[in-house]
Design an enzyme around this catalytic site. Structure first.
Site, PDB file in Angstrom:
ATOM      1  CG  HIS A 441       1.077  -7.007   6.995  1.00  0.00           C
ATOM      2  ND1 HIS A 441       1.543  -7.750   5.932  1.00  0.00           N
ATOM      3  CD2 HIS A 441       1.297  -7.766   8.100  1.00  0.00           C
ATOM      4  CE1 HIS A 441       2.031  -8.895   6.372  1.00  0.00           C
ATOM      5  NE2 HIS A 441       1.879  -8.935   7.689  1.00  0.00           N
ATOM      6  CB  CYS A 460       1.300  -9.907  11.162  1.00  0.00           C
ATOM      7  SG  CYS A 460       2.198  -8.854  12.322  1.00  0.00           S
TER       8      CYS A 460
END
Length: 543
Positions: A441, A460
């Site tokens: 992301h 992440c």
């Protein structure tokens, strides 16, 4: 030859045809009888029968497929194949393995001394066991990935014992067969060559020790410079003909140091500061082990990662997109902190989200936001985070001021951050569903990409210039950069399914070699090298 002469010679031809296989059977008959006794009596020559699943396959191979005939020996002694296998196993060090783990000394001795049918039968099983261990290790790795850490959520390829020994029996050339068992990738072969190069450095006496001291900048004179020159000549960063005695930190040496820094993932400024000195003072034996550990990791991986895929190297904190074997896009990434480490796994990217919401993971809601809410219920509003009873996408919104947060020990609500410039996921996220809830992301914290060491996330992977990646992945679906920008400007979450799912391989490689011959090393940010080294040492000791 006349027809009459052919008829006269026919009985002789028939006799020769029948005698050939009989002679072959006779030359193996005594050893075959011993092999049969060993199998019938259940003697543990292949290992612990309670735990070794290879035994059944091996015994089936000898009993059903060969009528107990040996593969490596005959009644008169070892075959040429036995000596070929010994030579192959002796070369295990070239593959980052220890030949001792395959009982090479015992094999060598028995090849010289085994004479009786019983001794030859024992040699037969010794060779079979050694070859199975060796063939398995070079094909799929010495240990299963999970034994070196639960975060290695990958499964190495498997090759059964029967397949391995059947291949050895059919092989005209054992050396060629052994090479075919290794990973058939240029990345593995380049690591193998790098290992040989660093072993050569070790033979020459290893690296010189670079003394501690203040930072060294271009144009300075320093007594450490000759040692630095010697080091960089050994590693190929500085040409052989360079002046080894001058203590001037000149332009040629600066260029070599910048190349060294590039190979080690450091800022390429040519300044010899602490991190560069530390990298140079890693002993060559440690670099050799680092190469061996990463050869093991390459053995875990599939040879074919796909025609079009994304590779994330956690240790390098870099991402690359590969198409038909060529890198078509690269980006820096930020990965998990040492206490929220990014796992190793492979999945397929299925969709991309523009202007994503951030559904705050329960552990972050409990550990980070609940303490803040106890102090100030308004903290969420400033971060555009809303509270929901139930799922954040369909639950009832709750006023944070209506909750007595001091009485709550565990977060009973869902937290969701709205799209926008402060959103933790930025303007785009790339989804490849997995059990870790890890994905790629964007991020509002752009400055982190300027650092050498980028381990700041909750697990992440944050991507630099993510809209460039989105444009690349969506190009064949009519999404230009202008269209992506316009969609983001409109606001509101938009999910775009990929027509063709893209494999994403999240790896942890602390050493590799590029096509240009440069050998790269990275810091073991998660101490996974240390863990793997311990597991391998235990496996080899118990082999």
């Amino acid at each position: 030859m006349s027809l009459a002469r052919l008829i006269a010679w026919a009985p002789v031809f028939i006799l020769l045809l029948v005698a050939a296989p009989l002679a072959h059977a006779v030359e193996n008959e005594q050893v075959a009888a011993e092999i049969r006794k060993i199998i019938d009596n259940g003697e543990p020559l292949m290992g612990d029968q309670q735990s070794d699943d290879r035994i059944v396959e091996v015994y089936v191979f000898y009993a059903d497929d060969r009528d107990y005939k040996p593969l490596w020996v005959r009644d008169s002694g070892p075959k040429a194949k036995a000596h070929d296998i010994l030579m192959a196993i002796k070369g295990a060090a070239d593959m980052g393995l220890d030949p001792v783990a395959y009982r090479v000394g015992e094999i060598e001795q028995k090849l010289e001394t085994a004479k009786t049918p019983r001794e030859l039968a024992e040699l037969e099983f010794l060779l079979t066991r050694a070859f199975l261990d060796f063939g398995r290790d070079i094909n799929r790795g010495i240990v299963e990935p999970q034994t070196a850490g639960k975060e290695n959520a990958i499964t190495s390829k498997q090759m059964g014992a029967l397949t391995l020994i059947d291949g050895a029996e059919r092989a005209d050339n054992i050396a060629d067969y052994v090479r075919s068992l290794e990973p058939q990738t240029p990345e593995y072969q380049r690591l193998k060559s790098a290992l040989a190069a660093y072993r050569e450095i070790e033979v020459k006496g290893g690296f010189p020790v670079i003394g501690k001291g203040a930072a060294l900048k271009p144009g300075m004179n320093d007594k450490r410079v000759p040692a630095i020159r010697k080091y960089l000549i050994l590693t190929g960063d500085l040409p052989e003909g360079a002046n080894k005695e001058s203590d001037l930190y000149d332009a040629d040496l600066v260029a070599a140091v910048k190349w060294f820094q590039y190979r080690h993932g450091l800022t390429e400024d040519g300044i010899m500061a602490q991190t560069t000195f530390e990298a140079m003072n890693v002993p060559v034996a440690d670099r050799i082990q680092q190469l061996e550990l990463n050869m093991e990791r390459r053995r875990w991986m599939d040879d074919d990662l796909g025609k079009y895929y994304i590779l994330v190297n956690i240790a390098d904190q870099e991402l690359k997109v590969v198409k038909d074997g060529k890198t078509v896009h690269t980006a820096r990434v930020v990965v998990g902190k040492p206490f929220t480490r990014t796992p190793v796994f492979s999945e397929k990217m299925k969709y991309i989200v523009l202007n994503p919401y951030w559904n705050v993971p329960p552990n972050i809601a409990n550990n980070e936001y609940l303490p803040k809410l106890r102090r100030d219920p308004g903290v969420l509003k400033r971060e555009r985070i809303r509270v929901f009873a139930g799922n954040g996408d369909s639950g009832r919104e709750v006023d944070p001021y209506s909750v007595n947060w001091s009485s709550i020990n565990r977060m009973p609500y869902s937290l969701r951050q709205d799209s926008g410039p402060k959103n933790a996921l930025g303007r785009v996220k790339f989804m490849f569903p997995n059990r870790f809830n890890v994905y790629l992301h964007d991020t509002p914290s752009k400055s982190l990409f300027n650092r050498d060491l980028r381990v700041f996330s909750h697990g992440c992977v944050r991507v630099q210039n993510p809209l460039e990646l989105a444009e690349l992945l969506l190009a064949d679906q009519g999404w230009s950069k202008a269209r992506i920008d316009a969609q983001i400007a409109e606001g509101g979450q938009r999910i775009i399914n990929l027509k063709t799912q893209v494999p994403v391989h999240v790896t942890y490689m602390t050493a590799w070699a590029n096509k240009d011959g440069s050998i790269h090393f990275r810091r073991d940010v998660y101490k996974r090298d240390e863990q793997l080294a311990r597991v391998l040492a235990g496996a080899e000791a118990g082999g």
